[in-house]
Design a protein around this motif. Structure first.
Motif, PDB file in Angstrom:
ATOM      1  N   LYS A  25       0.836  -1.202   0.000  1.00 31.67           N
ATOM      2  CA  LYS A  25       0.000   0.000   0.000  1.00 31.67           C
ATOM      3  C   LYS A  25       0.875   1.258   0.000  1.00 31.67           C
ATOM      4  CE  LYS A  25      -3.980   1.483   2.549  1.00 31.67           C
ATOM      5  NZ  LYS A  25      -4.789   1.284   3.726  1.00 31.67           N
ATOM      6  N   ARG A  26       1.944   1.205   0.814  1.00 32.01           N
ATOM      7  CA  ARG A  26       2.845   2.353   0.913  1.00 32.01           C
ATOM      8  C   ARG A  26       3.543   2.601  -0.432  1.00 32.01           C
ATOM      9  NH1 ARG A  26       4.785   1.274   5.708  1.00 32.01           N
ATOM     10  NH2 ARG A  26       6.424  -0.073   4.939  1.00 32.01           N
ATOM     11  N   ILE A  27       3.950   1.524  -1.090  1.00 28.93           N
ATOM     12  CA  ILE A  27       4.618   1.674  -2.394  1.00 28.93           C
ATOM     13  C   ILE A  27       3.647   2.258  -3.415  1.00 28.93           C
ATOM     14  CG2 ILE A  27       5.682   0.408  -4.319  1.00 28.93           C
ATOM     15  CD1 ILE A  27       6.857  -1.502  -2.179  1.00 28.93           C
ATOM     16  N   ASP A  28       2.410   1.736  -3.424  1.00 27.97           N
ATOM     17  CA  ASP A  28       1.382   2.242  -4.356  1.00 27.97           C
ATOM     18  C   ASP A  28       1.149   3.733  -4.151  1.00 27.97           C
ATOM     19  OD1 ASP A  28       0.940  -0.027  -5.671  1.00 27.97           O
ATOM     20  OD2 ASP A  28      -1.035  -0.490  -4.814  1.00 27.97           O
ATOM     21  N   THR A  29       1.021   4.122  -2.878  1.00 24.85           N
ATOM     22  CA  THR A  29       0.763   5.526  -2.554  1.00 24.85           C
ATOM     23  C   THR A  29       1.934   6.394  -2.992  1.00 24.85           C
ATOM     24  OG1 THR A  29      -0.407   4.722  -0.625  1.00 24.85           O
ATOM     25  CG2 THR A  29       0.035   7.064  -0.659  1.00 24.85           C
ATOM     26  N   ARG A  30       3.144   5.907  -2.758  1.00 25.50           N
ATOM     27  CA  ARG A  30       4.330   6.691  -3.141  1.00 25.50           C
ATOM     28  C   ARG A  30       4.402   6.888  -4.644  1.00 25.50           C
ATOM     29  NH1 ARG A  30      10.272   6.264  -1.399  1.00 25.50           N
ATOM     30  NH2 ARG A  30      10.207   8.113  -2.675  1.00 25.50           N
ATOM     31  N   MET A  31       4.113   5.830  -5.386  1.00 22.86           N
ATOM     32  CA  MET A  31       4.165   5.928  -6.849  1.00 22.86           C
ATOM     33  C   MET A  31       3.128   6.936  -7.336  1.00 22.86           C
ATOM     34  SD  MET A  31       6.658   4.162  -7.567  1.00 22.86           S
ATOM     35  CE  MET A  31       6.711   4.327  -9.335  1.00 22.86           C
ATOM     36  N   LYS A  32       1.958   6.893  -6.694  1.00 21.33           N
ATOM     37  CA  LYS A  32       0.896   7.814  -7.095  1.00 21.33           C
ATOM     38  C   LYS A  32       1.334   9.251  -6.774  1.00 21.33           C
ATOM     39  CE  LYS A  32      -3.918   8.759  -6.613  1.00 21.33           C
ATOM     40  NZ  LYS A  32      -4.488   9.314  -5.425  1.00 21.33           N
ATOM     41  N   GLU A  33       1.902   9.431  -5.592  1.00 20.43           N
ATOM     42  CA  GLU A  33       2.320  10.778  -5.207  1.00 20.43           C
ATOM     43  C   GLU A  33       3.415  11.313  -6.117  1.00 20.43           C
ATOM     44  OE1 GLU A  33       3.023  10.504  -1.037  1.00 20.43           O
ATOM     45  OE2 GLU A  33       0.876  10.626  -0.614  1.00 20.43           O
ATOM     46  N   LEU A  34       4.283  10.423  -6.546  1.00 16.42           N
ATOM     47  CA  LEU A  34       5.351  10.822  -7.460  1.00 16.42           C
ATOM     48  C   LEU A  34       4.754  11.399  -8.744  1.00 16.42           C
ATOM     49  CD1 LEU A  34       8.295  10.455  -6.786  1.00 16.42           C
ATOM     50  CD2 LEU A  34       8.322   8.360  -8.112  1.00 16.42           C
ATOM     51  N   LYS A  35       3.689  10.739  -9.228  1.00 20.26           N
ATOM     52  CA  LYS A  35       3.068  11.191 -10.476  1.00 20.26           C
ATOM     53  C   LYS A  35       2.399  12.550 -10.332  1.00 20.26           C
ATOM     54  CE  LYS A  35       2.237   6.537 -12.004  1.00 20.26           C
ATOM     55  NZ  LYS A  35       1.407   5.547 -12.634  1.00 20.26           N
ATOM     56  N   SER A  36       2.129  12.948  -9.090  1.00 22.15           N
ATOM     57  CA  SER A  36       1.498  14.259  -8.898  1.00 22.15           C
ATOM     58  C   SER A  36       2.544  15.365  -8.756  1.00 22.15           C
ATOM     59  CB  SER A  36       0.582  14.235  -7.672  1.00 22.15           C
ATOM     60  OG  SER A  36       1.370  14.212  -6.507  1.00 22.15           O
ATOM     61  N   MET A  37       3.813  14.980  -8.701  1.00 24.79           N
ATOM     62  CA  MET A  37       4.861  15.999  -8.560  1.00 24.79           C
ATOM     63  C   MET A  37       5.000  16.793  -9.869  1.00 24.79           C
ATOM     64  SD  MET A  37       5.862  15.739  -5.512  1.00 24.79           S
ATOM     65  CE  MET A  37       7.497  16.367  -5.212  1.00 24.79           C
ATOM     66  N   PRO A  38       5.316  18.104  -9.761  1.00 28.70           N
ATOM     67  CA  PRO A  38       5.347  18.951 -10.961  1.00 28.70           C
ATOM     68  C   PRO A  38       6.194  18.386 -12.104  1.00 28.70           C
ATOM     69  CG  PRO A  38       5.745  20.270  -9.009  1.00 28.70           C
ATOM     70  CD  PRO A  38       5.638  18.848  -8.555  1.00 28.70           C
ATOM     71  N   GLU A  39       7.378  17.839 -11.764  1.00 30.23           N
ATOM     72  CA  GLU A  39       8.283  17.408 -12.835  1.00 30.23           C
ATOM     73  C   GLU A  39       7.727  16.237 -13.635  1.00 30.23           C
ATOM     74  OE1 GLU A  39       8.811  17.471  -9.641  1.00 30.23           O
ATOM     75  OE2 GLU A  39      10.224  15.962  -8.923  1.00 30.23           O
ATOM     76  N   TYR A  40       6.862  15.417 -13.023  1.00 36.02           N
ATOM     77  CA  TYR A  40       6.253  14.308 -13.763  1.00 36.02           C
ATOM     78  C   TYR A  40       4.960  14.745 -14.444  1.00 36.02           C
ATOM     79  CZ  TYR A  40       9.498  11.154 -11.517  1.00 36.02           C
ATOM     80  OH  TYR A  40      10.642  10.539 -11.113  1.00 36.02           O
ATOM     81  N   ARG A  41       4.142  15.506 -13.692  1.00 36.54           N
ATOM     82  CA  ARG A  41       2.826  15.864 -14.213  1.00 36.54           C
ATOM     83  C   ARG A  41       2.944  16.812 -15.413  1.00 36.54           C
ATOM     84  NH1 ARG A  41      -2.505  16.707 -11.247  1.00 36.54           N
ATOM     85  NH2 ARG A  41      -1.383  16.766  -9.279  1.00 36.54           N
ATOM     86  N   ARG A  42       3.853  17.772 -15.299  1.00 41.03           N
ATOM     87  CA  ARG A  42       3.957  18.821 -16.316  1.00 41.03           C
ATOM     88  C   ARG A  42       4.178  18.245 -17.721  1.00 41.03           C
ATOM     89  NH1 ARG A  42       8.600  20.899 -15.061  1.00 41.03           N
ATOM     90  NH2 ARG A  42       8.008  22.064 -13.237  1.00 41.03           N
ATOM     91  N   LYS A  43       5.100  17.292 -17.825  1.00 40.41           N
ATOM     92  CA  LYS A  43       5.457  16.789 -19.155  1.00 40.41           C
ATOM     93  C   LYS A  43       4.471  15.750 -19.695  1.00 40.41           C
ATOM     94  CE  LYS A  43       8.747  13.439 -17.299  1.00 40.41           C
ATOM     95  NZ  LYS A  43      10.113  13.240 -16.955  1.00 40.41           N
ATOM     96  N   ARG A  44       3.549  15.375 -18.833  1.00 42.30           N
ATOM     97  CA  ARG A  44       2.657  14.261 -19.192  1.00 42.30           C
ATOM     98  C   ARG A  44       1.752  14.577 -20.386  1.00 42.30           C
ATOM     99  NH1 ARG A  44      -0.521  10.815 -14.524  1.00 42.30           N
ATOM    100  NH2 ARG A  44      -2.126   9.983 -15.876  1.00 42.30           N
ATOM    101  N   LEU A  45       1.374  15.842 -20.555  1.00 42.51           N
ATOM    102  CA  LEU A  45       0.497  16.183 -21.681  1.00 42.51           C
ATOM    103  C   LEU A  45       1.226  15.973 -23.009  1.00 42.51           C
ATOM    104  CD1 LEU A  45      -2.341  17.265 -22.463  1.00 42.51           C
ATOM    105  CD2 LEU A  45      -1.307  19.529 -22.569  1.00 42.51           C
TER     106      LEU A  45
END
Ligand code: SPV
Ligand code: MG
Length: 431
Positions: free
Chosen positions: A128-148
């Motif tokens: 659960k902790r790993i899943d949550t961390r991966m999800k949180e990582l995807k919400s970080m600006p450096e990952y989210r910004r380039k996603r489009l």
């Protein structure tokens, strides 16, 4: 040896995956399929690790005999190629949207006598902790910004839905449907000036100030990971727009769309019924250039919105502006119309695509809502925005509830169409 097949669509290997491999080993040689990026995206799993990294990760697991690429969510091609005796998967695919995949595998294996092995899904505190961390990582600006930008290369058309709060953000983030064996979800979110204003009970005239608009973005970002396209209205003064670009980019927003109007901006869906002034090509190009000059990453997009069709200035004017805006550095063109039929939009897209095959095209089919995503994509559209439908569906439902409570002097009569209390209190996951 019997052949055992399992497919991984993950950025990280944890004990749940190891457990699957260990169980699979008991039945024969273990072949692991790694889902490609295009399919990961459809699977509600936007990849963080590159495809090559994911392949290597799986190759390194003890007990894996062979690693292959699975190119589609559904197993038809891969099963045809490998003809495994067993397909192993966590039992979480027995329910929800993943069940359609299990059904697909079951029918394919039945044809030649293969069988499914469902392994109890590992969901302990560690996983659960790993899943949550991966999800949180995807919400970080450096990952989210380039996603489009990444998405425009991965999907035929980026499906974008309007959001204006944490709750609507969650709907955009989590809604997933299965239809004819295909899983479908929204790819991105639109922070509409119309809906952001309407939800504050204010008119859509650039009255809700940027600080407040940023607050809305923040509410959405707190609970989501998908990329955000911000409706920047006219972008305001050039001297102000540069600050807006910097802030949006820093927050992790992927794109701002600015429209070529000036003075008191009114909503485009009023068309020529109200006075609206289109900006000059020269001035609007200055604004685009200034924005591009201050941005710090390659990820952020400034998309120029052309109002020529809304303001009945003709197709030639729209195309002339598109050329100029691209020349000024715009990363995309949004073309808008308030006609019921999509003809003028399609004409624009066809003509623009003849001279420009690369620059992404964005459309907002609120009025011309008969058009399908497939048709838009065939005419070269890259991003479709459903710009106001969540707000427009919520308002009548809430108004009717208010009326019925007043009418009956109690809430019993409305209860059957409301979300059960039990569901609403568990709607939001706690950390
Ligand atoms: C918005 O959603 O605020 C838009 C799109 O700008 S439209 O309302 O169609 O102009
Ligand atoms: Mg707007």
């Amino acid at each position: 040896m019997k052949k055992v097949y399992t497919c991984f669509c993950t950025d990280v290997i944890h004990e749940g995956h190891i457990n699957i491999i260990n169980k699979a080993k008991e039945y024969g040689d273990v072949i692991v399929g790694v889902l490609n990026d295009e399919s990961m995206v459809q699977f509600d799993k936007f990849p963080i690790a590159s495809f090559e990294e994911r392949i290597k990760m799986v190759k390194d697991i003890d007990g894996v005999s062979e690693v292959v690429v699975q190119e589609e969510i559904m197993y038809d091609k891969i099963i045809d190629k490998i003809r495994p005796d067993y397909v192993v998967h966590g039992d979480n695919w027995k329910n929800g949207p993943l069940k359609s995949i299990r059904d697909n595998v079951e029918s394919l294996l039945k044809k030649y006598g293969g069988s499914i092995i469902d392994i109890p899904y590992t969901y302990n505190e560690n996983v659960k902790r790993i899943d949550t961390r991966m999800k949180e990582l995807k919400s970080m600006p450096e990952y989210r910004r380039k996603r489009l930008k990444q998405l425009t290369d991965l999907v035929p058309i980026v499906k974008t839905i309007e959001v204006h709060s944490g709750l609507t953000g969650l709907i955009a983030e989590k809604t997933i449907v299965e239809n004819n064996g295909q899983l479908s979800q929204f790819d991105a979110m639109w922070i509409s000036s119309l809906c952001d204003s309407t939800n504050k009970g204010k008119p859509d005239i650039e009255l809700v100030d940027m600080t407040s608009r940023f607050r809305t973005i923040d509410d959405v970002m707190e609970v989501t990971t998908k990329p955000i396209i911000f409706d920047g209205d006219t972008g305001g003064l050039i001297e102000h727009f540069v600050y807006t670009v910097r802030t949006l980019e820093r927050m992790g927003v992927s794109a701002v769309i600015i429209e070529d109007k000036t003075g008191l901006k009114k909503n485009s869906l009023f068309g020529t019924e109200v006075e609206q002034t289109q900006d000059s090509i020269e001035h609007f190009c200055e604004k685009i250039k200034a924005g591009k000059q201050v941005q710090l990453t390659e990820d952020f997009m400034i998309i120029a919105r052309i109002e020529s069709l809304i303001l009945e200035q003709g197709m030639d004017d729209a195309l002339k502006r598109a050329r100029a805006y691209v020349e000024a550095g715009a990363d995309g063109i949004m073309i808008h119309s308030r006609k019921k039929e999509p003809d003028e939009i399609l004409e624009f897209c066809d003509l623009f695509r003849k001279e420009n095959t690369k620059t992404p095209i964005v459309v907002v089919p609120s009025s011309f809502n008969v058009i399908t995503e497939k048709e838009l994509s065939e005419h070269g559209v890259n991003i479709v925005i459903y710009a106001n439908q969540l707000t427009r569906s919520a308002f009548p439902a809430m108004e009717q509830t208010a009326k019925d409570i007043l009418l009956h002097h109690r809430a019993k009569e409305v209860d059957s169409r409301l979300m059960p209390i039990k569901n609403i209190i568990s709607l939001i996951e706690e950390l």
